[in-house]
Design an enzyme around this catalytic site. Sequence first.
Site, short mmCIF file in Angstrom:
data_model
loop_
_atom_site.label_atom_id
_atom_site.label_comp_id
_atom_site.label_asym_id
_atom_site.label_seq_id
_atom_site.Cartn_x
_atom_site.Cartn_y
_atom_site.Cartn_z
N CYS A 1 -1.11 -9.12 0.39
CA CYS A 1 -2.26 -8.33 -0.07
C CYS A 1 -1.87 -7.36 -1.18
O CYS A 1 -2.63 -7.15 -2.13
CB CYS A 1 -2.90 -7.59 1.10
SG CYS A 1 -1.77 -6.49 2.02
N HIS B 1 -3.20 -2.72 4.94
CA HIS B 1 -3.77 -3.63 3.95
C HIS B 1 -3.90 -2.93 2.60
O HIS B 1 -4.01 -1.70 2.53
CB HIS B 1 -5.16 -4.10 4.42
CG HIS B 1 -5.72 -5.25 3.63
ND1 HIS B 1 -5.07 -6.45 3.50
CD2 HIS B 1 -6.89 -5.37 2.93
CE1 HIS B 1 -5.80 -7.27 2.76
NE2 HIS B 1 -6.91 -6.63 2.40
N ASP C 1 -11.93 -6.99 -1.10
CA ASP C 1 -10.87 -7.41 -0.17
C ASP C 1 -10.22 -8.70 -0.66
O ASP C 1 -10.89 -9.73 -0.80
CB ASP C 1 -11.46 -7.60 1.22
CG ASP C 1 -10.41 -7.60 2.32
OD1 ASP C 1 -9.29 -8.10 2.06
OD2 ASP C 1 -10.68 -7.08 3.41
#
Length: 467
Positions: A20, A126, A144
């Site tokens: 991520c 994240h 995201d």
Amino acid sequence: MEGFFKLISYFQTQSEPAYCGLASLSMVLNALAIDPGRKWKGPWRWFDESMLDCCEPLEKVKAKGISFGKVVCLAHCAGAKVEAFRSNLSTIDDFRKHVMACTTSDDCHLISSYHRGLFKQTGSGHFSPIGGYHAEKDMALILDVARFKYPPHWVPVPLLWEAMNTIDEATGLHRGFMLVSKLHRAPALLYTLSCKHESWVSISKHLMDDLPVLLSSENVKDIKDVLSTLLSNLPPNFSEFIKWVAEVRRQEENGQKLSEEEKGRLAIKEEVLKQVQDTPLYKHVTSLLLSEDSVCQLKAEMESSLTNVAASICCQGADIFAGRSGLSDRFCCRQTCVRGYRATGDNPATVVSGTVVNGNGNGEQGVDVLVPTSQAKTSCCSSGQNGCSPMHPGSNDVLTALLLALPPQTWSHIKDMKVLQEIENLVSAENLPPLLQEEILHLRGQFLLLKRCKDNKVEEDLAAPPF
């Protein structure tokens, strides 16, 4: 939402569950149109997660993820301007101001590091970019990068702040956010420091910690003593630490011709090389390499024929084109051929063509290396031959660039004030032409980033390297 449109054009899904941070950063770097300095696939110069490996090995990121400080380090290495803030050293009001500033501009983007649990989502730590801000509802749009789990979603700013104001168990430090924008100066064009070889820790320690002590000797009485002390004490595998940057391309992309962009980039690289060779320091280094047997072995270790250097680069290039950046020994070079082309005006361009085969022997790839060259007197202390011929960046140039890039405090232990003043004048960035000055300042920044890595202070010091 001004920043949204650039970001959404480069919106990507992280290719690994723990990528991520890499996906968020590559998305932002592409949105800012920062040049990675090399091609991704085909003719496209594009950031991909596989290119972001200068601060942490990709296999380690794949297995364990990446920390906030390492993502900041990667952004610096990629040539971006970064301002990073941990939540315990900032406030929600400051965060909101930064969100509003970045979302009303397309030349700055914000990456948030947060804990998913506060959103009642699955997972833990994240990273994702912020794509917009709703002032009336005080909500931020999270783009995201784990798109296989969640689409873009709006989150109240107080809740996002609460999710960032958590502790990363891997480091024991708070999460936070970073502002990423484009530097006004270009990153390194011809030289770069490399931490891919395992010896980089010992080499950087020697250059930044041990060398100043060696230079404090009473025997250092002139510039020749300074350079001899440095060059004769360089550790093994030193040539793996500073590299010249080569551009590679598939042979079928452009056939026998150089594009106008390739000609332009080669011309700039050659100008940097010429400016290195025009420095007074280069003349001192060349004289020493010609005169002292003690440094001849160093030169022999660093120098290699152009075809041998290019053979290695061709194999690296084939790995990149195959999407295997960071791995080695997948390809070997079967043959190379040096060709000269007309680049700009009467100036020739050197292209080394190589044919590489993969480890299974069932496929081959033609790769070209575009080589910056210059007319300079060359030396070979093992054979005593002198001449004037086109040369790619060699030991004289690389060593000169290294000496110019060493942190200024390296020389402060020299006891003879006259010698100290002379060496400081020789390595002063202020005395360099603008193009070379930018190159050297970038290398000095890399030195400081590597020092942070060596001293395990990447998480503590998030600031851009001062020049």
